[in-house]
Design an enzyme around this catalytic site. Structure first.
Site, PDB file in Angstrom:
ATOM      1  N   HIS A   1      14.754   1.158  35.426  1.00 59.76           N
ATOM      2  CA  HIS A   1      15.764   0.667  34.476  1.00 59.76           C
ATOM      3  C   HIS A   1      15.509  -0.793  34.095  1.00 59.76           C
ATOM      4  CE1 HIS A   1      18.637   3.977  33.979  1.00 59.76           C
ATOM      5  NE2 HIS A   1      18.340   4.327  35.224  1.00 59.76           N
TER       6      HIS A   1
ATOM      7  N   GLU B   1      16.928  13.953  39.074  1.00 65.52           N
ATOM      8  CA  GLU B   1      17.856  13.268  38.165  1.00 65.52           C
ATOM      9  C   GLU B   1      17.611  13.762  36.739  1.00 65.52           C
ATOM     10  OE1 GLU B   1      17.823   9.012  38.437  1.00 65.52           O
ATOM     11  OE2 GLU B   1      18.463   8.998  40.542  1.00 65.52           O
TER      12      GLU B   1
ATOM     13  N   ASP C   1      19.725   6.563  31.306  1.00 61.14           N
ATOM     14  CA  ASP C   1      20.492   7.700  31.810  1.00 61.14           C
ATOM     15  C   ASP C   1      21.388   8.171  30.675  1.00 61.14           C
ATOM     16  OD1 ASP C   1      19.357   7.214  34.284  1.00 61.14           O
ATOM     17  OD2 ASP C   1      21.096   6.117  35.059  1.00 61.14           O
TER      18      ASP C   1
ATOM     19  N   TRP D   1      19.246  13.576  34.255  1.00 59.74           N
ATOM     20  CA  TRP D   1      19.817  12.689  33.238  1.00 59.74           C
ATOM     21  C   TRP D   1      18.989  11.429  33.019  1.00 59.74           C
ATOM     22  CZ3 TRP D   1      21.716  13.461  38.188  1.00 59.74           C
ATOM     23  CH2 TRP D   1      21.574  12.368  39.065  1.00 59.74           C
ATOM     24  N   HIS D   2      18.038  11.159  33.916  1.00 57.91           N
ATOM     25  CA  HIS D   2      17.262   9.905  33.833  1.00 57.91           C
ATOM     26  C   HIS D   2      15.997  10.155  33.008  1.00 57.91           C
ATOM     27  CE1 HIS D   2      15.572   6.036  35.612  1.00 57.91           C
ATOM     28  NE2 HIS D   2      14.490   6.603  35.100  1.00 57.91           N
TER      29      HIS D   2
ATOM     30  N   GLN E   1      20.617  -5.118  39.580  1.00 58.78           N
ATOM     31  CA  GLN E   1      20.143  -4.152  40.566  1.00 58.78           C
ATOM     32  C   GLN E   1      20.400  -4.656  41.992  1.00 58.78           C
ATOM     33  OE1 GLN E   1      19.208  -1.295  39.353  1.00 58.78           O
ATOM     34  NE2 GLN E   1      18.694  -0.247  41.264  1.00 58.78           N
TER      35      GLN E   1
ATOM     36  N   ALA F   1      17.013   2.455  43.341  1.00 57.46           N
ATOM     37  CA  ALA F   1      15.817   1.642  43.576  1.00 57.46           C
ATOM     38  C   ALA F   1      16.192   0.252  44.054  1.00 57.46           C
ATOM     39  CB  ALA F   1      15.001   1.536  42.300  1.00 57.46           C
TER      40      ALA F   1
ATOM     41  N   SER G   1      12.997  -0.945  40.075  1.00 52.67           N
ATOM     42  CA  SER G   1      13.762  -0.005  39.253  1.00 52.67           C
ATOM     43  C   SER G   1      13.150   0.173  37.867  1.00 52.67           C
ATOM     44  CB  SER G   1      15.205  -0.477  39.089  1.00 52.67           C
ATOM     45  OG  SER G   1      15.897   0.372  38.188  1.00 52.67           O
TER      46      SER G   1
HETATM   47 ZN    ZN Z   1      18.480   6.269  35.859  1.00 48.94          ZN
END
Ligand code: ZN
Length: 255
Positions: free
Chosen positions: A164, A220, A171, A222-223, A136, A157, A162
């Site tokens: 993630h 988002e 995603d 897709w997230h 990141q 982020a 984040s």
């Molecule tokens: Zn994402």
């Protein structure tokens, strides 16, 4: 009438009196029993429906399925890394890359969801999953270099902030890469399937279009964030779109 018959008649009277008392008693009980449709027993006080326990799992422990990470709530420690990362058995955008990994439970749930999407005619693949703190650092740094920090903060982020990095976020994109990591994904068949069905597998769209002021991030579609079926269903049922609102946390539009 003989003595014998008088005896039988006496027992008959006793029996009828007892029967009458019994019928009167149970009749009374029935009249006074609460009716299931009675207006004096509204649904919200029905003890049969358990109250959802919002304190069941930690929202601060980075290992918790319910951890809430946003611009006001960094991971603690910021360099946290999960210990149960696996590569999902699913189509991967960058096979062999560390960012294709997810925590084991998330990967398993995602595999089940992908199988259902595929069966519905909307095959998906992993675009990005786990991102380490160091990954990141370089990703966010490249966005800042290209777009400036103010712009980068709206879609990427900072390291340690984040979702993630938890291994619970993924995603996704259509296998045909139509509208990959683009807001138009929401209007593709795969995007519509995700919007309708993700909660059934324990996921939800973490950054909705109308909650930018709460999450601090642009839409988002897709997230996806994994929180487990129980919480995902409760959020779906109560029409709650964000973890901040569900847990009564402050909005996190900025750092
Ligand atoms: Zn994402």
């Amino acid at each position: 009438m003989t003595h014998k018959y008088r005896h039988i008649k006496f027992l008959g009277i006793i029996f009828l009196v007892a029967l009458g008392l019994a019928l009167a008693y149970f009749g009374f009980q029935k009249v006074h029993a609460p009716s299931p449709t009675s207006s004096t027993t509204p649904q919200k006080t029905n003890p049969a429906k358990p109250v959802f326990d919002k304190t069941r799992y930690s929202i601060s422990d980075p290992n918790s399925l319910w951890v809430v990470v946003n611009k006001q709530r960094p991971l603690n420690p910021k360099t946290y890394a999960p210990t149960d990362l696996v590569v999902p058995n699913a189509p991967l955008r960058v096979p062999g890359n560390d960012s294709m990994q997810l925590r084991a439970e998330t990967a398993s749930a995602m595999e089940t969801m992908f199988a259902a999407a595929k069966a519905a005619g909307d095959p998906l693949m992993v675009s990005s999953g786990y991102r380490s703190y160091n990954y990141q650092v370089s990703l966010y740094g490249s966005y800042v270099a290209a777009h400036g920090q103010a712009s980068a903060d709206t879609f990427s982020a900072r390291p340690g902030y984040s979702e993630h990095q938890t291994g619970l976020a993924v995603d996704v994109e259509p296998l045909d890469k139509q509208c990959d990591v683009d807001q138009c994904f929401a209007n593709t068949p795969a995007g519509e399937w995700i919007t309708a069905h993700a909660y059934e597998y324990g996921f939800f769209i973490r950054y909705p279009a109308d909650k930018v002021a709460v999450t601090g991030f642009e839409y988002e579609p897709w997230h996806l964030r994994y929180v487990g079926k129980e919480l995902a269903l409760e959020m779906h049922t109560t029409h709650t779109e964000t973890l901040e609102e569900f847990f009564g946390l402050p909005a996190a539009p900025n750092y």
